[in-house]
Motif scaffolding. Structure first.
Motif, PDB file in Angstrom:
ATOM      1  N   THR A   1       4.250  -3.002   5.056  1.00 32.45           N
ATOM      2  CA  THR A   1       3.904  -1.578   4.957  1.00 32.45           C
ATOM      3  C   THR A   1       5.139  -0.724   4.735  1.00 32.45           C
ATOM      4  OG1 THR A   1       1.948  -1.863   6.351  1.00 32.45           O
ATOM      5  CG2 THR A   1       2.823   0.362   6.130  1.00 32.45           C
ATOM      6  N   ASN A   2       6.193  -0.970   5.496  1.00 32.72           N
ATOM      7  CA  ASN A   2       7.409  -0.186   5.319  1.00 32.72           C
ATOM      8  C   ASN A   2       8.106  -0.533   4.009  1.00 32.72           C
ATOM      9  OD1 ASN A   2       7.242   1.475   7.496  1.00 32.72           O
ATOM     10  ND2 ASN A   2       8.693   0.362   8.765  1.00 32.72           N
ATOM     11  N   VAL A   3       7.991  -1.769   3.567  1.00 34.59           N
ATOM     12  CA  VAL A   3       8.540  -2.127   2.250  1.00 34.59           C
ATOM     13  C   VAL A   3       7.781  -1.370   1.163  1.00 34.59           C
ATOM     14  CG1 VAL A   3       8.934  -4.002   0.609  1.00 34.59           C
ATOM     15  CG2 VAL A   3       9.348  -4.375   3.053  1.00 34.59           C
ATOM     16  N   TYR A   4       6.471  -1.227   1.338  1.00 35.00           N
ATOM     17  CA  TYR A   4       5.684  -0.435   0.384  1.00 35.00           C
ATOM     18  C   TYR A   4       6.169   1.013   0.353  1.00 35.00           C
ATOM     19  CZ  TYR A   4       1.672   1.975  -1.647  1.00 35.00           C
ATOM     20  OH  TYR A   4       0.871   2.776  -2.425  1.00 35.00           O
ATOM     21  N   ARG A   5       6.451   1.567   1.510  1.00 37.06           N
ATOM     22  CA  ARG A   5       6.957   2.941   1.559  1.00 37.06           C
ATOM     23  C   ARG A   5       8.300   3.058   0.856  1.00 37.06           C
ATOM     24  NH1 ARG A   5       5.163   2.783   7.567  1.00 37.06           N
ATOM     25  NH2 ARG A   5       3.172   3.895   7.536  1.00 37.06           N
TER      26      ARG A   5
ATOM     27  N   TRP B   1      -9.619  -5.345   7.253  1.00 35.02           N
ATOM     28  CA  TRP B   1      -8.342  -4.630   7.087  1.00 35.02           C
ATOM     29  C   TRP B   1      -8.368  -3.803   5.796  1.00 35.02           C
ATOM     30  CZ3 TRP B   1      -4.444  -4.015   3.611  1.00 35.02           C
ATOM     31  CH2 TRP B   1      -3.261  -3.436   4.089  1.00 35.02           C
ATOM     32  N   LEU B   2      -8.799  -4.427   4.705  1.00 37.49           N
ATOM     33  CA  LEU B   2      -8.827  -3.726   3.421  1.00 37.49           C
ATOM     34  C   LEU B   2      -9.766  -2.523   3.463  1.00 37.49           C
ATOM     35  CD1 LEU B   2      -8.866  -6.781   0.982  1.00 37.49           C
ATOM     36  CD2 LEU B   2      -7.048  -5.066   1.179  1.00 37.49           C
ATOM     37  N   ALA B   3     -10.929  -2.696   4.081  1.00 39.11           N
ATOM     38  CA  ALA B   3     -11.892  -1.596   4.144  1.00 39.11           C
ATOM     39  C   ALA B   3     -11.347  -0.431   4.956  1.00 39.11           C
ATOM     40  CB  ALA B   3     -13.207  -2.102   4.753  1.00 39.11           C
ATOM     41  N   VAL B   4     -10.709  -0.732   6.090  1.00 40.12           N
ATOM     42  CA  VAL B   4     -10.194   0.340   6.944  1.00 40.12           C
ATOM     43  C   VAL B   4      -9.011   1.031   6.286  1.00 40.12           C
ATOM     44  CG1 VAL B   4      -9.179   0.887   9.191  1.00 40.12           C
ATOM     45  CG2 VAL B   4     -11.051  -0.761   9.043  1.00 40.12           C
ATOM     46  N   VAL B   5      -8.109   0.260   5.670  1.00 43.87           N
ATOM     47  CA  VAL B   5      -6.941   0.887   5.057  1.00 43.87           C
ATOM     48  C   VAL B   5      -7.352   1.693   3.824  1.00 43.87           C
ATOM     49  CG1 VAL B   5      -6.099  -0.854   3.388  1.00 43.87           C
ATOM     50  CG2 VAL B   5      -4.468   0.465   4.731  1.00 43.87           C
TER      51      VAL B   5
ATOM     52  N   ARG C   1      -6.172   4.993   4.976  1.00 42.93           N
ATOM     53  CA  ARG C   1      -4.795   4.981   4.455  1.00 42.93           C
ATOM     54  C   ARG C   1      -3.777   4.781   5.579  1.00 42.93           C
ATOM     55  NH1 ARG C   1      -4.653   3.635  -0.406  1.00 42.93           N
ATOM     56  NH2 ARG C   1      -2.624   4.642  -0.701  1.00 42.93           N
ATOM     57  N   ILE C   2      -4.196   4.236   6.717  1.00 42.14           N
ATOM     58  CA  ILE C   2      -3.295   4.002   7.843  1.00 42.14           C
ATOM     59  C   ILE C   2      -3.270   2.504   8.129  1.00 42.14           C
ATOM     60  CG2 ILE C   2      -2.809   4.472  10.270  1.00 42.14           C
ATOM     61  CD1 ILE C   2      -4.250   7.145   9.941  1.00 42.14           C
TER      62      ILE C   2
ATOM     63  N   ARG D   1      -0.396  11.510  14.963  1.00 41.21           N
ATOM     64  CA  ARG D   1       0.907  11.546  14.294  1.00 41.21           C
ATOM     65  C   ARG D   1       1.221  10.267  13.522  1.00 41.21           C
ATOM     66  NH1 ARG D   1       5.098  11.282  16.927  1.00 41.21           N
ATOM     67  NH2 ARG D   1       4.367  10.519  18.948  1.00 41.21           N
ATOM     68  N   GLU D   2       0.289   9.330  13.450  1.00 42.04           N
ATOM     69  CA  GLU D   2       0.590   8.060  12.777  1.00 42.04           C
ATOM     70  C   GLU D   2       0.737   8.270  11.272  1.00 42.04           C
ATOM     71  OE1 GLU D   2       1.400   4.017  12.255  1.00 42.04           O
ATOM     72  OE2 GLU D   2       1.510   5.354  13.976  1.00 42.04           O
ATOM     73  N   THR D   3       1.793   7.649  10.717  1.00 46.99           N
ATOM     74  CA  THR D   3       2.091   7.808   9.294  1.00 46.99           C
ATOM     75  C   THR D   3       1.163   6.972   8.440  1.00 46.99           C
ATOM     76  OG1 THR D   3       4.403   8.104   9.881  1.00 46.99           O
ATOM     77  CG2 THR D   3       3.915   7.648   7.568  1.00 46.99           C
ATOM     78  N   GLY D   4       0.639   7.564   7.372  1.00 52.34           N
ATOM     79  CA  GLY D   4      -0.195   6.831   6.432  1.00 52.34           C
ATOM     80  C   GLY D   4       0.632   6.178   5.335  1.00 52.34           C
ATOM     81  N   LEU D   5      -0.050   5.506   4.428  1.00 53.08           N
ATOM     82  CA  LEU D   5       0.648   4.839   3.322  1.00 53.08           C
ATOM     83  C   LEU D   5       1.185   5.855   2.319  1.00 53.08           C
ATOM     84  CD1 LEU D   5      -1.807   1.882   2.661  1.00 53.08           C
ATOM     85  CD2 LEU D   5       0.422   1.783   3.802  1.00 53.08           C
TER      86      LEU D   5
END
Length: 197
Positions: free
Chosen positions: A49-53, A135-139, A143-144, A193-197
């Motif tokens: 996820t952070n690599v994607y960011r 996981w895919l459906a929720v993200v 987008r979190i 406050r959670e960061t999204g994609l």
């Protein structure tokens, strides 16, 4: 193979799984793509996820595949050698623990989701495939990534009990470990406050 009669092989596979898990592929992938250290972004987690960011889907996908592979390989080896489901589950936990508490990075690692994915695909493919779909459906909806991971991993024990009940202890322990590793994400989610994609 009677695993109880092969203690040295069990130790080798467990230790090898832990060392494989200790390789945090997000770091060499980011160096290869000339990206910033993913531990300095978002949640500070050295994962896809952070690599994607930092650099988009290509390095993130590479990180995901490599982190999953290091969970899949030792479990597949144990299965190929004829070890019991219990021994395969223990080896899977060693790989995930390696990612969370890596020997090569001062025992400061990631959250283990991708490594658990790989180990799960080797040991319980039906259960893991359904969890990946969740996981895919929720993200896709939220987008979190952290929320998707938490929903997917906590569904694991229920799905495994229905689909592959012999793996229920593994998915129960994985859910516990990964939820604990996401404790800061849980706080941020509760505070909005959670960061999204």
């Amino acid at each position: 193979m009677d695993a109880s009669s092969q203690p040295l092989l069990i130790v080798i596979l467990c230790f090898g799984a832990y060392l494989a898990g200790s390789v945090l592929f997000a770091l060499p992938v980011c160096r290869l793509w000339q990206l910033p250290d993913p531990r300095a972004l978002g949640s500070g987690n050295p994962g896809a996820t952070n690599v994607y960011r930092a650099g988009g889907w290509q390095p993130a996908l590479a990180t995901l595949v490599l982190d999953a592979f290091k969970g899949w390989l030792p479990v597949w080896l144990a299965h190929t050698l004829g070890m019991s489901i219990l021994m395969q589950a223990i080896i899977a936990l060693c790989a995930v623990t390696g990612h969370m508490i890596p020997a090569f990075y001062r025992f400061k690692g990631g959250k283990g989701v991708a490594t658990a994915l790989g180990a799960g695909l080797a040991l319980a493919p039906a259960t893991t495939a359904i969890m990946a779909g969740i996981w895919l459906a929720v993200v896709w909806r939220s987008r979190i990534s952290a929320l998707a991971s938490l929903v997917a991993i906590t569904s694991g024990p229920v799905i495994s009990a229905l689909m592959e009940p012999e793996t229920l202890p593994l998915f129960g322990l994985l859910a516990l470990l990964i939820v604990v590793r996401h404790r800061n994400n849980l706080i941020r989610l509760a505070q909005g406050r959670e960061t999204g994609l």
